[in-house]
Motif scaffolding. Sequence first.
Motif, PDB file in Angstrom:
ATOM      1  N   HIS A  86     -16.051   7.619  -0.182  1.00  0.00           N
ATOM      2  CA  HIS A  86     -16.417   6.209  -0.234  1.00  0.00           C
ATOM      3  C   HIS A  86     -15.385   5.364  -0.991  1.00  0.00           C
ATOM      4  O   HIS A  86     -15.575   4.151  -1.123  1.00  0.00           O
ATOM      5  CB  HIS A  86     -17.774   6.043  -0.921  1.00  0.00           C
ATOM      6  CG  HIS A  86     -18.950   6.367  -0.060  1.00  0.00           C
ATOM      7  ND1 HIS A  86     -19.301   7.646   0.287  1.00  0.00           N
ATOM      8  CD2 HIS A  86     -19.866   5.556   0.532  1.00  0.00           C
ATOM      9  CE1 HIS A  86     -20.378   7.622   1.036  1.00  0.00           C
ATOM     10  NE2 HIS A  86     -20.748   6.370   1.207  1.00  0.00           N
ATOM     11  N   ASP A  87     -14.345   5.981  -1.494  1.00  0.00           N
ATOM     12  CA  ASP A  87     -13.383   5.268  -2.346  1.00  0.00           C
ATOM     13  C   ASP A  87     -12.379   4.519  -1.474  1.00  0.00           C
ATOM     14  O   ASP A  87     -11.389   5.080  -1.008  1.00  0.00           O
ATOM     15  CB  ASP A  87     -12.681   6.261  -3.261  1.00  0.00           C
ATOM     16  CG  ASP A  87     -11.898   5.568  -4.372  1.00  0.00           C
ATOM     17  OD1 ASP A  87     -11.421   4.440  -4.143  1.00  0.00           O
ATOM     18  OD2 ASP A  87     -11.780   6.148  -5.463  1.00  0.00           O
ATOM     19  N   ASP A  88     -12.630   3.239  -1.277  1.00  0.00           N
ATOM     20  CA  ASP A  88     -11.773   2.427  -0.419  1.00  0.00           C
ATOM     21  C   ASP A  88     -10.354   2.337  -0.954  1.00  0.00           C
ATOM     22  O   ASP A  88      -9.384   2.363  -0.192  1.00  0.00           O
ATOM     23  CB  ASP A  88     -12.370   1.027  -0.283  1.00  0.00           C
ATOM     24  CG  ASP A  88     -11.550   0.131   0.622  1.00  0.00           C
ATOM     25  OD1 ASP A  88     -11.173   0.568   1.710  1.00  0.00           O
ATOM     26  OD2 ASP A  88     -11.279  -1.028   0.222  1.00  0.00           O
ATOM     27  N   ALA A  89     -10.202   2.230  -2.273  1.00  0.00           N
ATOM     28  CA  ALA A  89      -8.860   2.124  -2.856  1.00  0.00           C
ATOM     29  C   ALA A  89      -8.060   3.385  -2.579  1.00  0.00           C
ATOM     30  O   ALA A  89      -6.861   3.314  -2.257  1.00  0.00           O
ATOM     31  CB  ALA A  89      -8.961   1.870  -4.359  1.00  0.00           C
ATOM     32  N   LEU A  90      -8.688   4.534  -2.702  1.00  0.00           N
ATOM     33  CA  LEU A  90      -7.996   5.795  -2.438  1.00  0.00           C
ATOM     34  C   LEU A  90      -7.585   5.885  -0.978  1.00  0.00           C
ATOM     35  O   LEU A  90      -6.457   6.264  -0.662  1.00  0.00           O
ATOM     36  CB  LEU A  90      -8.907   6.963  -2.815  1.00  0.00           C
ATOM     37  CG  LEU A  90      -8.395   8.375  -2.477  1.00  0.00           C
ATOM     38  CD1 LEU A  90      -7.054   8.651  -3.154  1.00  0.00           C
ATOM     39  CD2 LEU A  90      -9.436   9.422  -2.884  1.00  0.00           C
ATOM     40  N   ARG A  91      -8.489   5.506  -0.083  1.00  0.00           N
ATOM     41  CA  ARG A  91      -8.160   5.554   1.345  1.00  0.00           C
ATOM     42  C   ARG A  91      -6.965   4.674   1.659  1.00  0.00           C
ATOM     43  O   ARG A  91      -6.024   5.093   2.340  1.00  0.00           O
ATOM     44  CB  ARG A  91      -9.381   5.117   2.163  1.00  0.00           C
ATOM     45  CG  ARG A  91      -9.119   5.099   3.683  1.00  0.00           C
ATOM     46  CD  ARG A  91     -10.320   4.590   4.462  1.00  0.00           C
ATOM     47  NE  ARG A  91     -11.463   5.464   4.250  1.00  0.00           N
ATOM     48  CZ  ARG A  91     -12.523   5.154   3.506  1.00  0.00           C
ATOM     49  NH1 ARG A  91     -12.571   3.973   2.892  1.00  0.00           N
ATOM     50  NH2 ARG A  91     -13.520   5.995   3.377  1.00  0.00           N
ATOM     51  N   ARG A  92      -7.009   3.461   1.153  1.00  0.00           N
ATOM     52  CA  ARG A  92      -5.919   2.528   1.444  1.00  0.00           C
ATOM     53  C   ARG A  92      -4.606   2.989   0.808  1.00  0.00           C
ATOM     54  O   ARG A  92      -3.533   2.797   1.393  1.00  0.00           O
ATOM     55  CB  ARG A  92      -6.289   1.127   0.956  1.00  0.00           C
ATOM     56  CG  ARG A  92      -7.413   0.496   1.755  1.00  0.00           C
ATOM     57  CD  ARG A  92      -7.727  -0.921   1.291  1.00  0.00           C
ATOM     58  NE  ARG A  92      -8.839  -1.480   2.032  1.00  0.00           N
ATOM     59  CZ  ARG A  92      -8.749  -2.038   3.233  1.00  0.00           C
ATOM     60  NH1 ARG A  92      -7.563  -2.115   3.829  1.00  0.00           N
ATOM     61  NH2 ARG A  92      -9.800  -2.524   3.839  1.00  0.00           N
ATOM     62  N   ALA A  93      -4.684   3.607  -0.360  1.00  0.00           N
ATOM     63  CA  ALA A  93      -3.466   4.083  -1.020  1.00  0.00           C
ATOM     64  C   ALA A  93      -2.796   5.173  -0.203  1.00  0.00           C
ATOM     65  O   ALA A  93      -1.568   5.191  -0.039  1.00  0.00           O
ATOM     66  CB  ALA A  93      -3.802   4.595  -2.417  1.00  0.00           C
ATOM     67  N   ALA A 133     -10.722  13.814 -11.654  1.00  0.00           N
ATOM     68  CA  ALA A 133      -9.696  14.377 -12.528  1.00  0.00           C
ATOM     69  C   ALA A 133      -8.304  13.852 -12.215  1.00  0.00           C
ATOM     70  O   ALA A 133      -7.480  13.736 -13.099  1.00  0.00           O
ATOM     71  CB  ALA A 133      -9.714  15.897 -12.429  1.00  0.00           C
ATOM     72  N   THR A 134      -8.004  13.535 -10.946  1.00  0.00           N
ATOM     73  CA  THR A 134      -6.622  13.216 -10.603  1.00  0.00           C
ATOM     74  C   THR A 134      -6.412  11.793 -10.115  1.00  0.00           C
ATOM     75  O   THR A 134      -5.284  11.333 -10.074  1.00  0.00           O
ATOM     76  CB  THR A 134      -6.105  14.183  -9.517  1.00  0.00           C
ATOM     77  OG1 THR A 134      -6.938  14.077  -8.352  1.00  0.00           O
ATOM     78  CG2 THR A 134      -6.124  15.613 -10.012  1.00  0.00           C
ATOM     79  N   VAL A 135      -7.455  11.096  -9.712  1.00  0.00           N
ATOM     80  CA  VAL A 135      -7.290   9.779  -9.117  1.00  0.00           C
ATOM     81  C   VAL A 135      -7.851   8.711 -10.042  1.00  0.00           C
ATOM     82  O   VAL A 135      -9.046   8.663 -10.284  1.00  0.00           O
ATOM     83  CB  VAL A 135      -8.001   9.696  -7.752  1.00  0.00           C
ATOM     84  CG1 VAL A 135      -7.815   8.312  -7.154  1.00  0.00           C
ATOM     85  CG2 VAL A 135      -7.459  10.761  -6.806  1.00  0.00           C
ATOM     86  N   PRO A 136      -6.995   7.822 -10.563  1.00  0.00           N
ATOM     87  CA  PRO A 136      -7.490   6.750 -11.432  1.00  0.00           C
ATOM     88  C   PRO A 136      -8.240   5.699 -10.627  1.00  0.00           C
ATOM     89  O   PRO A 136      -8.014   5.540  -9.428  1.00  0.00           O
ATOM     90  CB  PRO A 136      -6.212   6.176 -12.031  1.00  0.00           C
ATOM     91  CG  PRO A 136      -5.163   6.464 -11.014  1.00  0.00           C
ATOM     92  CD  PRO A 136      -5.537   7.790 -10.395  1.00  0.00           C
ATOM     93  N   ALA A 137      -9.141   4.979 -11.274  1.00  0.00           N
ATOM     94  CA  ALA A 137      -9.846   3.895 -10.609  1.00  0.00           C
ATOM     95  C   ALA A 137      -8.842   2.866 -10.122  1.00  0.00           C
ATOM     96  O   ALA A 137      -7.886   2.536 -10.809  1.00  0.00           O
ATOM     97  CB  ALA A 137     -10.848   3.262 -11.571  1.00  0.00           C
ATOM     98  N   GLY A 138      -9.084   2.337  -8.911  1.00  0.00           N
ATOM     99  CA  GLY A 138      -8.178   1.339  -8.373  1.00  0.00           C
ATOM    100  C   GLY A 138      -6.811   1.879  -8.037  1.00  0.00           C
ATOM    101  O   GLY A 138      -5.809   1.169  -8.124  1.00  0.00           O
TER     102      GLY A 138
END
Length: 210
Positions: free
Chosen positions: A157-164, A27-32
């Motif tokens: 598992h969302d690498d982009a979210l972790r890095r962000a 709901a709140t985090v866009p892909a990438g």
Amino acid sequence: MVLDRRTLLAAAAMAGLPIAGLRSARATVPAGVTAATLPEHSLGDPNAKVVVQEWFSLTCTHCAHFSQIVFPEIKAKLIDTGKIRYTFHDYPLDQVALAAAMIADSLPEDRYLPFIEALFASQDRWAFDRSADPMAMLRQNALLAGMPGGAADAALHDDALRRAIIERQDQATRQYNITGTPCFVFNQTVQANVPDYASFARYAAEAGAA
């Protein structure tokens, strides 16, 4: 204690949080997602003269104390009255706090604050109980917050979210010279020592809150 991005990523891998993997619609985090596009979690009048940023770690005992003891009075007297806008920012001090932040950011906006408040209220049980598995406890808390089965794992598992999250933490460290949590920014004035409501209200007034 402040951990840099490389240390956090290594710790996450050691804890079994994959660096690359699943994606799911949330709901709140866009892909990438990037540090610049992370959702902002805030309360209060968007036109308030004073914006207060709180940088916190979900495994920080001082942050938990602030959330439970000080923040309710801030909300009642300064946020709900339109004097300040309050924004919440993750500053994870360890891999468990990072995992918790990733799940929190993946919840619908109206569930974000109740979720982090619940985590702070039960911090001693999910974060510090050596007989418990913190990742299992986080998944259980996510389920209670309405995150369907599998969605918590997808968030973790969302690498982009972790890095962000870590990149935004790095940016805050450089911009505000953060050395611990909680840390507060009143407009552009950094205050690291805010032990009670009286101190918070004084800093808010100095920043221009009527």
